[in-house]
Structures are given as C-alpha cells and as structure tokens.
Design an enzyme around this catalytic site. Structure first.
Site, mmCIF file in Angstrom:
data_model
loop_
_atom_site.group_PDB
_atom_site.id
_atom_site.type_symbol
_atom_site.label_atom_id
_atom_site.label_comp_id
_atom_site.label_asym_id
_atom_site.label_seq_id
_atom_site.Cartn_x
_atom_site.Cartn_y
_atom_site.Cartn_z
ATOM 1 N N GLY A 1 0.829 -1.198 0.000
ATOM 2 C CA GLY A 1 0.000 0.000 0.000
ATOM 3 C C GLY A 1 0.863 1.248 0.000
ATOM 4 C CE1 TYR A 2 5.468 0.872 0.621
ATOM 5 C CE2 TYR A 2 6.948 1.798 -1.021
ATOM 6 C CZ TYR A 2 6.761 1.111 0.156
ATOM 7 O OH TYR A 2 7.844 0.662 0.854
ATOM 8 C CB SER A 3 0.494 4.461 -5.587
ATOM 9 O OG SER A 3 1.768 4.153 -6.066
ATOM 10 C CD GLU B 1 14.706 -7.930 -5.941
ATOM 11 O OE1 GLU B 1 15.380 -8.391 -5.009
ATOM 12 O OE2 GLU B 1 14.794 -8.347 -7.108
ATOM 13 C CB SER C 1 7.939 6.781 -14.000
ATOM 14 O OG SER C 1 8.613 8.017 -13.838
ATOM 15 C CD GLU D 1 9.233 9.031 -18.264
ATOM 16 O OE1 GLU D 1 8.677 8.301 -17.409
ATOM 17 O OE2 GLU D 1 9.283 8.726 -19.466
#
Lengths: 391, 373
Positions: free
Chosen positions: A128-130, A245, A376, A378
């Site tokens: 549960g991050y974003s 990781e 991402s 970017e």
C-alpha cells in the site's frame, strides 16, 4: 577479467536446471508459458511451497532467517533459470519487499511471527504505497494514521495495489505527522486485511485483466505493535526497500525467455512466402534487441560483481531498470508485429488460435506498466542525472 | 565470472594514462595536428620506452604479452588521449598479423623493431568495393620466377604515410588469399597521402607490378587467420572508442555544470538531464560490449568470435553516434568550435563508426547468424 561463469557457478546452474526439470509441475509451467492467470493464486502459493521444501524459498535472505544464504551471482542464476523454465514468479511483496525491511528494522517478535509464514506461503502480502494524488511524488501521501490508545486508526485510500484481492496482509505507508517535511511524517504499518473497515475494489486494466485494486481504509484499527521501527521513520524504511531488490531489476531471464519466444514465432510465421525471421528488416530489429539484451546482461553481471565487493552503489540500478523495461516492451511490440492483423483478435469463441493469440497482444498492453511502476523511467533518469551531475 | 583487473594490468593503464596526461595535452596535440607530418616520432619512441608498443607481443617473442585485457586498457587510454600516433595500426593490428600469420623467421625479423618503434607497419587490407567480404579483395598476387608480383589498390589505410612496412592482402592465382610484406619504398608503390576527419594521417595505396622476393608472403591462405587479426583489431578499436566516449561524456557533464543560462547551470534543466542520463546508459552499454569483444576476440571459434566483435562494433557505433551528437548539441555553439575537446572527440567517434566495417555492415553479420533458439 572473465565474463563466463566459473565451474562452481556452472555446477550451481545445472543444479537449478535439474530441480526445475524435476519439481516444476507441467500444468503450472504451461499456465506460466501461456500467460494464463486463471490459477495465479494457487500457482504462486504452490510454487513457493515447492521452493521452500527445497530450502530455496527465499533466495536473497540470509540463512539465519531461513533463506538460502546465496550470493548475488547464485541469485541471478536462479532467477534467470526460473524465468527461462517458465516457472511462476515468486510473489515479490512478501519475499522480496516487506521481508528485507522486517529483517533490517523489525522487532525480533515481528521477525519470528512474520518471516516463517512468508517462506511457507501461509500469508499473501500486498503493498500500500501509491495514492490517487501520490504517484512519483510518493511522500505527499495522505492516508492518515492517528493514535488511539494502543492502536492507530487508519483512514484513506491506496491505489495500484497489485494482487491485493488475495492478500492476507498489506504493508502500508501512512501519514502520522503533517507538521514538517512530508518525508518526516510517514510511518510503516503492517495491516491485517481482515480488519474491519478495509474494502478492496478491483481496477480493470487496458488488457481486460484485474491485477490491481483500490483499497479503502475506513477507521481501520491497527495495533501499534504492527508498526515497523519508529514512528515517522517510515520513509527511511521505504527507501531501503526500494534500494534493496536490485538483483533481478533488469529481468534478464524473462527478457531472454520472451526473446526466445519472439524468434520462434518469427521462424514459424510465413510472410510473403518465407519465414518472417528471414526478412531482412524484421530480422535486423530482432538482432538489434538481442544485442541490447546481451549488453544489459553483462552490465547486470558487472553490477552484481561490484555489489559483492561492497562498492558504493551509483546510478546502476536505474540503468538496469530503464533498459530492462525498455527491452521487454520492445520484445512485446515485435511479438505483436509478428502476428500482424491476427494480433487484433482478442476473442474468437470456440476456436483455438494458437498460444500467441491473444497472449501477445495482452502482454503488449500489460507491459506498458513496466516503464511506469517501480519509479517511472523518467524518475529513474532524474536519479541518474542527480548522481552524475550533482547540480 | 570476474570483472576485476590484476595489478599488472592496472599498472599498464596507470602508466599510459600518466604519460598521456603529462605529454599529450590539448595544446600539445593541437601542434601535432597542425604539423606537416601529423604525428610525433618523439612521442612514438617514448611509447616504445614505456613498453607500450610491445603490449601485444608475446613474452616468447620478447614482448610484454599483456593479452586482450591489457590491449583493451591501453587502447582505452590511447582513445581517451585522441592519440595520433599509429598505436592501433602498428602495435596492435600489424603486430597481430605478424604474430598470428608470420613464420618464426618473420616474427624474429619484424617484431623486435615493431616493439622498439623503429619500424612502423600497417595492414593494407581494405578496398573500396570489398567491404568486410574477403572474397571481394581485388588486389592480385602473381607467382613469378623471382617471387611475387603485386598489383592493385588499397583504400584509406590509416597511418600508411608514416609506415615503412605494408602488410598487403591480395588474391593469389590459386584462389587463396595471401598476405605480403611490402617495403614502403619499393618500386611500383604509389602513396596518395590523406588527412582524415579525425586529424589522423592515412593514404590510398597503389601497387603497380611490385616485385617481391619469395619469402615476402606471410602464411598461406589467410582467409581465416586474417579475420582473426582484424577481429582483434576491431576489439582494440572498440576500446579506443570507449576511451573517447569517456572523455566526451565527462566533458559534457562538466560543461553543463559550469555553463550558466537564465542564472542557473544548464545541467539543472530536466530536458538536458534526461539527455545525459541516456548518454550515460549508452556509455555503460558500450563498456559492456567492449568487455565482451575483449573476452572473445581470441576465440578459436570464428563464429562466436565474430558475433561478439560485430555486436560490439554495432552497439558502440550507435553509442558513438548518439553520445557524440548529443555532446555537441549540449555544448551549444561551443560544440561547433575547434577549441574544445568535444569537437575533436566527435570526429574521432565518427571515424570509429565508419572504420573497419560500418555499423550496418556489422549489423548484417549479426543478422546472418540469427536463428530461432
């Protein structure tokens, strides 16, 4: 300088190959090969149990926690061979993500309670991050955890939660302080998915599949004992997790497997009276990708070699992530192009269209995620630039 | 698997770098560029004194025998220094030709003077219309009573103007490919001196019934052995190019940190940051392919050797194109001048792309090996 695996490493590779030949069930292998997710929970769980029985349930863990104690070269060989053999991928959220954080920052009680259950596939973990307003700018997250006695009360919403529909537990970044810098007020909580107030809603993706969810927290009570480390230090743990990781971040094995499949598809597909693999334009594009993958494989081995010698990490992880994902996307593009207009068929009731329709197109659509998630591409370029420029 | 270099190899690299840093600065090199001959015999003999011209000569033949990794490291430094002297042509390629193809007597005759720098030899092999296909070599060798007669022409032979010995490939009457040693001052040799875009000196060579003794031939049919020599040469050329990439990338990063516009370093702009991130990615992939080429360049199996060499030439060629062009772009107007490292590196990288087989020619070789696994 020697780019080849030494005798010990080759012997280890043979051992892994023999294990995969003997112990990877044929039906499981076939489903992984076809991209058939109909039994994904059973396959991931059962494969984890098989690995654990072999003592290989946690390739990257130290032996004291029940891991293999392997070095990074062995881990790389293991991951690569598993992918080439069409083994299901291990569920990263437990073994590769939350477990290293618990080993490094968790209490002995947490370690003893949680780690064996991850190894034995008794708990399914998700992340549960974003949040809707917090993607690349993760530290702006708003899901709030407020103290009430010996519990936190959690309210908020998480998105892009992968395979959470099967989860027993979720590890979450939550806001416990809004007064200072955003990074300073984040805590790392482990939450039982059966707790009242949690609801999971699937998000349908462009390939038609359900692999991600929205998770809503409505006055969810979480014992303080399920916090990792200190309150408001969660950002440090999250960064540790991201940096941890990296051994398989380039996905060399899955890239090699899909490149192999691409070549087989191009050899078996006739276009203008001859196999497509003999078409100069198309063959050149395959070869270009093959060369780029070869370069990436060597780069990956170089990074492993340096890490084993505790060289300070540079921008390598970002290079591996960017190139590995770009190459995989290119391979999925080429597989779709092999099929031509037949790649457009997503449904054709009661006919067998071969194993690549609609698998290849679904993969092409689905793999667009690679350059978006996990930081991402970017953001990865920002990281590289900050490291080399220091402006 | 082991990516480390040993102490001797490290020393070799340090020695070369230290020498070039002190003796081959931008101004020193610029004087050579503008000079009549375009190179420095004094630098050449100092390279010999440091043992660097013997780096690729086996210990049994009186050399250092540093092997492919040693060659890679020295070549990197030579490329980084944009060296104009015929290191690659004479100390690597011609030396490898003599070593791999020459008889004991020929090795004893030429290797000591190549190592000492007294002799400079170049492989004169490329022809305009031949490309990488040895079967298209048109220069002819005819057996005569006294020995051999050579006629034909060779194209853009790097460092031929300063060489006293040419190793010339030619089609022999019996259909074999021959390699012949021709003294530069032999009757019938015409040398059309050229100045190349990267500031080096080369020549188109013409051979008009050049008469040679019978013992001027090296080996017999060299179709395979000469391919091994040129592959070793390409591996070293790749290492040179990597050295150039290293210099031009660092120069670009440094420039973007110091050059200010709108009151801030231009390196703070994300459009430029992402460009440099991509340059670094290509640079690191080039490094990996250079190491692959080095590791495989002496493989007896011609196919695996060639796959690695051609693959490296392709990816490093593409990196040279991208990194070179972006480096000029990021330097703005200053990238267009003759006054900074960047334009000199850029031209050397262009030469790399087009020498010893273009990127496309090597890509075609890789393609010809493609098959479904």
């Amino acid at each position: 300088m020697d780019l080849d695996f030494n005798q010990e490493e080759q012997a280890f590779r043979e051992e892994v190959r023999a294990f995969l030949r003997d112990k990877l069930p044929a039906d499981m292998r076939q489903r992984a090969h076809l991209g058939d997710h109909s039994k994904i929970k059973e396959d991931i769980t059962n494969w984890q149990k098989i690995l654990n029985k072999q003592g290989w349930g946690a390739p990257a863990w130290p032996a004291e926690f029940g891991g293999t104690g392997w070095g990074k070269v062995e881990q790389f060989i293991f991951e690569t061979e598993c992918a080439l053999a069409d083994a299901p991928a291990q569920l990263a959220f437990g073994v590769k993500m939350v477990a290293p954080v618990i080993m490094r920052f968790g209490s002995p009680e947490q370690q003893q309670r949680i780690l064996p259950r991850i190894l034995a596939a008794e708990d399914w973990w998700c992340q549960g991050y974003s949040e809707p307003g917090s993607g690349s700018d993760l530290a702006s997250l708003k899901t709030k955890a407020e103290l009430d006695g010996d519990h936190y009360v959690v309210n908020g919403q998480k998105v892009w939660n992968t395979l959470g529909q099967f989860a027993d537990w979720i590890f979450c970044l939550v806001r416990t302080d809004s007064s200072g810098k955003p990074q300073r007020g984040i805590s790392f909580l482990l939450i039982d998915m059966k707790t009242p107030g949690i609801s999971v809603r699937p998000t349908r993706l462009l390939d038609g599949g359900y692999e991600v969810n929205e998770i809503w927290f409505d006055n969810v009570r979480v014992p303080i004992a399920n916090r990792i480390g200190d309150e408001n230090a969660g950002w440090t743990y999250a960064k540790y997790l991201l940096g941890h990781e990296r051994t398989n971040i380039a996905g060399i094995g899955v890239n090699q497997r899909e490149l192999r499949r691409l070549k087989q598809m191009a050899a078996a597909t006739e276009r203008n009276g001859r196999p497509l693999i003999e078409d100069a334009v198309f063959a050149t594009r395959i070869v270009q990708t093959e060369l780029e993958l070869k370069a990436l494989e060597i780069t990956n081995l170089r990074v492993i070699f340096a890490e084993e010698r505790n060289h300070a990490p540079g921008p390598e992880a970002s290079i591996l992530k960017i190139r590995g994902t770009e190459i995989m996307q290119r391979i999925t593009e080429l597989q779709v192009e092999v099929l031509g207009a037949r790649a457009l068929i997503m449904e054709s009731p009661n006919r067998d269209l071969g194993e690549d329709v609609p698998r290849a197109t679904a993969a092409y659509l689905n793999q667009r995620k690679l350059t978006i998630f996990g930081g991402s591409n970017e953001i990865q370029r920002n990281i590289i630039a900050q490291m080399i420029l220091q402006v | 698997m082991d990516f480390s270099i040993n102490d001797e190899q490290q020393m070799l690299l340090d020695t070369t770098q230290r020498f070039l840093t002190s003796e081959y600065g931008f101004e020193q090199r610029h004087k050579l560029l503008e000079s009549e001959s375009g190179w420095s015999p004094a630098i050449w003999s100092q390279l010999a004194d440091l043992g660097l011209l013997a780096v690729d000569i086996a210990e049994a033949d009186g050399g250092i025998g540093a092997g492919p990794v040693g060659v890679m490291l020295v070549s990197q430094a030579i490329g980084h220094g944009l060296v104009l002297e015929p290191f690659l042509s004479s100390a690597i390629i011609a030396t490898q030709a003599v070593t791999q193809i020459g008889s004991d007597a020929q090795r004893a005759q030429w290797l000591p003077s190549l190592a000492s720098g007294e002799s400079i030899a170049v492989l004169a092999h490329d022809e305009d219309k031949a490309g990488l296909d040895f079967s298209r070599i048109k220069t002819r060798a005819t057996r005569s009573d006294a020995g051999w007669t050579i006629s034909g022409g060779k194209s853009v032979v790097y460092h031929a103007p300063m060489a006293n010995l040419y190793l010339v490939s030619a089609r022999v009457d019996d259909g074999s490919l021959g390699l012949f040693a021709i003294n530069a001052d032999s009757a019938g040799v015409t040398r059309h001196a050229l100045r190349t875009v990267d500031g080096q000196r080369a020549a188109d060579l013409e051979f008009d019934n050049v008469l040679l003794d019978a013992d001027a031939r090296l080996g017999n049919d060299v179709s395979e052995s000469l391919a091994a020599v040129t592959d070793a040469g390409i591996a070293a050329l790749c290492a040179e190019a990597f050295g150039v990439l290293d210099r031009i990338l660092k120069a670009t990063i440094e420039y973007s940190r110091s050059r200010k516009q709108f009151g801030v370093p231009i390196g703070s702009f994300q459009a430029l940051q992402h460009r440099m991130a991509d340059m670094l990615i290509q640079f690191e992939q080039a490094r990996s392919m250079m190491q692959l080429a080095t590791a495989r360049c002496r493989d007896a199996d011609a196919q695996s050797r060639r796959a690695a060499i051609s693959g490296a030439k392709v990816l490093i060629g593409q990196a040279a194109r991208y990194v070179g062009q972006q480096a000029v772009q990021l330097h703005g107007g200053m990238g267009m001048t003759d006054e900074l490292d960047v334009s000199h590196c850029f031209k050397r990288l262009l030469a790399f792309e087009l020498r010893m087989g273009t990127t496309d020619e090597h890509l075609a070789i890789c393609r010809s090996n493609l098959q479904a696994a």
